[in-house]
Scaffold this motif. Sequence first.
Motif, mmCIF file in Angstrom:
data_model
loop_
_atom_site.group_PDB
_atom_site.id
_atom_site.type_symbol
_atom_site.label_atom_id
_atom_site.label_comp_id
_atom_site.label_asym_id
_atom_site.label_seq_id
_atom_site.Cartn_x
_atom_site.Cartn_y
_atom_site.Cartn_z
ATOM 1 N N GLY A 1 -1.013 10.510 -16.171
ATOM 2 C CA GLY A 1 -1.350 10.998 -17.509
ATOM 3 C C GLY A 1 -0.725 12.348 -17.801
ATOM 4 O O GLY A 1 -0.280 12.613 -18.917
ATOM 5 N N ALA A 2 -0.662 13.189 -16.777
ATOM 6 C CA ALA A 2 -0.087 14.535 -16.941
ATOM 7 C C ALA A 2 1.399 14.483 -17.278
ATOM 8 O O ALA A 2 1.920 15.403 -17.926
ATOM 9 N N VAL A 3 2.087 13.427 -16.844
ATOM 10 C CA VAL A 3 3.524 13.303 -17.141
ATOM 11 C C VAL A 3 3.782 12.180 -18.145
ATOM 12 O O VAL A 3 4.907 11.720 -18.300
ATOM 13 N N LYS A 4 2.705 11.725 -18.800
ATOM 14 C CA LYS A 4 2.775 10.731 -19.871
ATOM 15 C C LYS A 4 3.367 9.386 -19.437
ATOM 16 O O LYS A 4 4.120 8.759 -20.171
ATOM 17 N N VAL A 5 3.001 8.956 -18.237
ATOM 18 C CA VAL A 5 3.390 7.631 -17.750
ATOM 19 C C VAL A 5 2.163 6.738 -17.878
ATOM 20 O O VAL A 5 1.106 7.065 -17.340
ATOM 21 N N PRO A 6 2.282 5.612 -18.610
ATOM 22 C CA PRO A 6 1.138 4.701 -18.699
ATOM 23 C C PRO A 6 0.784 4.172 -17.308
ATOM 24 O O PRO A 6 1.668 3.775 -16.544
ATOM 25 N N CYS A 7 -0.511 4.202 -17.003
ATOM 26 C CA CYS A 7 -0.930 3.846 -15.645
ATOM 27 C C CYS A 7 -2.302 3.192 -15.679
ATOM 28 O O CYS A 7 -3.186 3.637 -16.412
ATOM 29 N N SER A 8 -2.457 2.147 -14.879
ATOM 30 C CA SER A 8 -3.774 1.548 -14.687
ATOM 31 C C SER A 8 -3.999 1.381 -13.192
ATOM 32 O O SER A 8 -3.041 1.262 -12.425
ATOM 33 N N GLY A 9 -5.256 1.394 -12.810
ATOM 34 C CA GLY A 9 -5.564 1.335 -11.384
ATOM 35 C C GLY A 9 -6.689 0.385 -11.066
ATOM 36 O O GLY A 9 -7.533 0.099 -11.908
ATOM 37 N N HIS A 10 -6.669 -0.087 -9.827
ATOM 38 C CA HIS A 10 -7.691 -1.002 -9.337
ATOM 39 C C HIS A 10 -7.990 -0.696 -7.875
ATOM 40 O O HIS A 10 -7.129 -0.204 -7.152
ATOM 41 N N THR A 11 -9.215 -1.038 -7.485
ATOM 42 C CA THR A 11 -9.560 -1.025 -6.066
ATOM 43 C C THR A 11 -9.842 -2.466 -5.680
ATOM 44 O O THR A 11 -10.419 -3.231 -6.464
ATOM 45 N N ILE A 12 -9.403 -2.827 -4.493
ATOM 46 C CA ILE A 12 -9.552 -4.200 -4.020
ATOM 47 C C ILE A 12 -9.983 -4.171 -2.561
ATOM 48 O O ILE A 12 -9.444 -3.397 -1.775
ATOM 49 N N GLU A 13 -10.940 -5.019 -2.219
ATOM 50 C CA GLU A 13 -11.345 -5.146 -0.816
ATOM 51 C C GLU A 13 -10.479 -6.214 -0.159
ATOM 52 O O GLU A 13 -10.302 -7.306 -0.708
ATOM 53 N N ALA A 14 -9.925 -5.873 1.002
ATOM 54 C CA ALA A 14 -9.076 -6.841 1.698
ATOM 55 C C ALA A 14 -9.051 -6.558 3.184
ATOM 56 O O ALA A 14 -9.007 -5.404 3.604
ATOM 57 N N LEU A 15 -9.057 -7.616 3.963
ATOM 58 C CA LEU A 15 -8.932 -7.498 5.402
ATOM 59 C C LEU A 15 -7.526 -7.044 5.778
ATOM 60 O O LEU A 15 -7.337 -6.250 6.696
ATOM 61 N N HIS A 16 -6.531 -7.530 5.042
ATOM 62 C CA HIS A 16 -5.136 -7.183 5.281
ATOM 63 C C HIS A 16 -4.572 -6.520 4.028
ATOM 64 O O HIS A 16 -4.239 -7.220 3.058
ATOM 65 N N PRO A 17 -4.445 -5.197 4.021
ATOM 66 C CA PRO A 17 -3.956 -4.506 2.828
ATOM 67 C C PRO A 17 -2.617 -5.026 2.313
ATOM 68 O O PRO A 17 -2.414 -5.123 1.103
ATOM 69 N N TRP A 18 -1.708 -5.381 3.215
ATOM 70 C CA TRP A 18 -0.393 -5.837 2.765
ATOM 71 C C TRP A 18 -0.507 -7.092 1.898
ATOM 72 O O TRP A 18 0.228 -7.235 0.917
ATOM 73 N N GLU A 19 -1.442 -7.973 2.222
ATOM 74 C CA GLU A 19 -1.624 -9.173 1.402
ATOM 75 C C GLU A 19 -2.164 -8.817 0.023
ATOM 76 O O GLU A 19 -1.717 -9.365 -0.987
ATOM 77 N N ALA A 20 -3.106 -7.884 -0.020
ATOM 78 C CA ALA A 20 -3.668 -7.456 -1.298
ATOM 79 C C ALA A 20 -2.611 -6.780 -2.168
ATOM 80 O O ALA A 20 -2.582 -6.975 -3.383
ATOM 81 N N ILE A 21 -1.742 -6.006 -1.550
ATOM 82 C CA ILE A 21 -0.682 -5.316 -2.284
ATOM 83 C C ILE A 21 0.269 -6.328 -2.926
ATOM 84 O O ILE A 21 0.573 -6.248 -4.119
ATOM 85 N N ILE A 22 0.723 -7.291 -2.146
ATOM 86 C CA ILE A 22 1.640 -8.305 -2.672
ATOM 87 C C ILE A 22 0.966 -9.139 -3.756
ATOM 88 O O ILE A 22 1.548 -9.397 -4.812
ATOM 89 N N GLU A 23 -0.269 -9.547 -3.516
ATOM 90 C CA GLU A 23 -0.992 -10.348 -4.493
ATOM 91 C C GLU A 23 -1.198 -9.588 -5.798
ATOM 92 O O GLU A 23 -1.012 -10.124 -6.890
ATOM 93 N N HIS A 24 -1.576 -8.317 -5.684
ATOM 94 C CA HIS A 24 -1.806 -7.514 -6.882
ATOM 95 C C HIS A 24 -0.495 -7.303 -7.656
ATOM 96 O O HIS A 24 -0.487 -7.384 -8.888
ATOM 97 N N ALA A 25 0.580 -7.042 -6.943
ATOM 98 C CA ALA A 25 1.880 -6.872 -7.598
ATOM 99 C C ALA A 25 2.260 -8.144 -8.356
ATOM 100 O O ALA A 25 2.750 -8.077 -9.492
ATOM 101 N N THR A 26 2.013 -9.285 -7.752
ATOM 102 C CA THR A 26 2.320 -10.564 -8.399
ATOM 103 C C THR A 26 1.427 -10.777 -9.616
ATOM 104 O O THR A 26 1.912 -11.135 -10.698
ATOM 105 N N ASN A 27 0.122 -10.540 -9.463
ATOM 106 C CA ASN A 27 -0.824 -10.728 -10.569
ATOM 107 C C ASN A 27 -0.542 -9.810 -11.749
ATOM 108 O O ASN A 27 -0.801 -10.176 -12.899
ATOM 109 N N GLN A 28 -0.036 -8.625 -11.482
ATOM 110 C CA GLN A 28 0.253 -7.657 -12.547
ATOM 111 C C GLN A 28 1.697 -7.782 -13.058
ATOM 112 O O GLN A 28 2.138 -6.966 -13.859
ATOM 113 N N ASN A 29 2.419 -8.785 -12.569
ATOM 114 C CA ASN A 29 3.819 -8.999 -12.963
ATOM 115 C C ASN A 29 4.691 -7.782 -12.709
ATOM 116 O O ASN A 29 5.576 -7.452 -13.514
ATOM 117 N N CYS A 30 4.447 -7.111 -11.601
ATOM 118 C CA CYS A 30 5.247 -5.943 -11.245
ATOM 119 C C CYS A 30 6.640 -6.389 -10.806
ATOM 120 O O CYS A 30 6.819 -7.491 -10.302
#
Length: 144
Positions: A78-107
């Motif tokens: 926000g301080a540098v005027k970049v649109p940003c949204s955030g989420h917290t996710i519970e996961a046993l394997h963070p790498w899987e959550a990262i890839i899944e979230h990137a896919t779900n958000q169309n990153c």
Amino acid sequence: MYKRILVPTDGSEITAKAVQTALELAQLAGAELFVIGVKEPFPYSAISEMQPVPPQEFYDAQERIASSRVKAVIEAAGAVKVPCSGHTIEALHPWEAIIEHATNQNCDLIVMASHGRRGVSALLLGSETQKVLTHSTLPVLVVR
């Protein structure tokens, strides 16, 4: 150029470098930033039904910590005027959550930190960044 960038945060100093890089890249590209904080699941023990911390207290603490880390990135964006949204996710394997979230958000890019471990320590400790690199079909920018 990239339009939707995901940056995971764990609050560490090295992750702060990745966040800064992601923010600068998002500014240059006119991209939207997505930030994720991965929470650990409750460490249930098969040995004992007595737990040192009650499950709800553990979940609340994990959410508080992850949310504060994500909020810090959203505020920096926000301080540098970049649109940003955030989420917290519970996961046993963070790498899987990262890839899944990137896919779900169309990153179209994932920006991650690497602690730079090499040799046996990297092999024994494993690396969430390495696992994302190995399993992601999206481009991954690794910041050291």
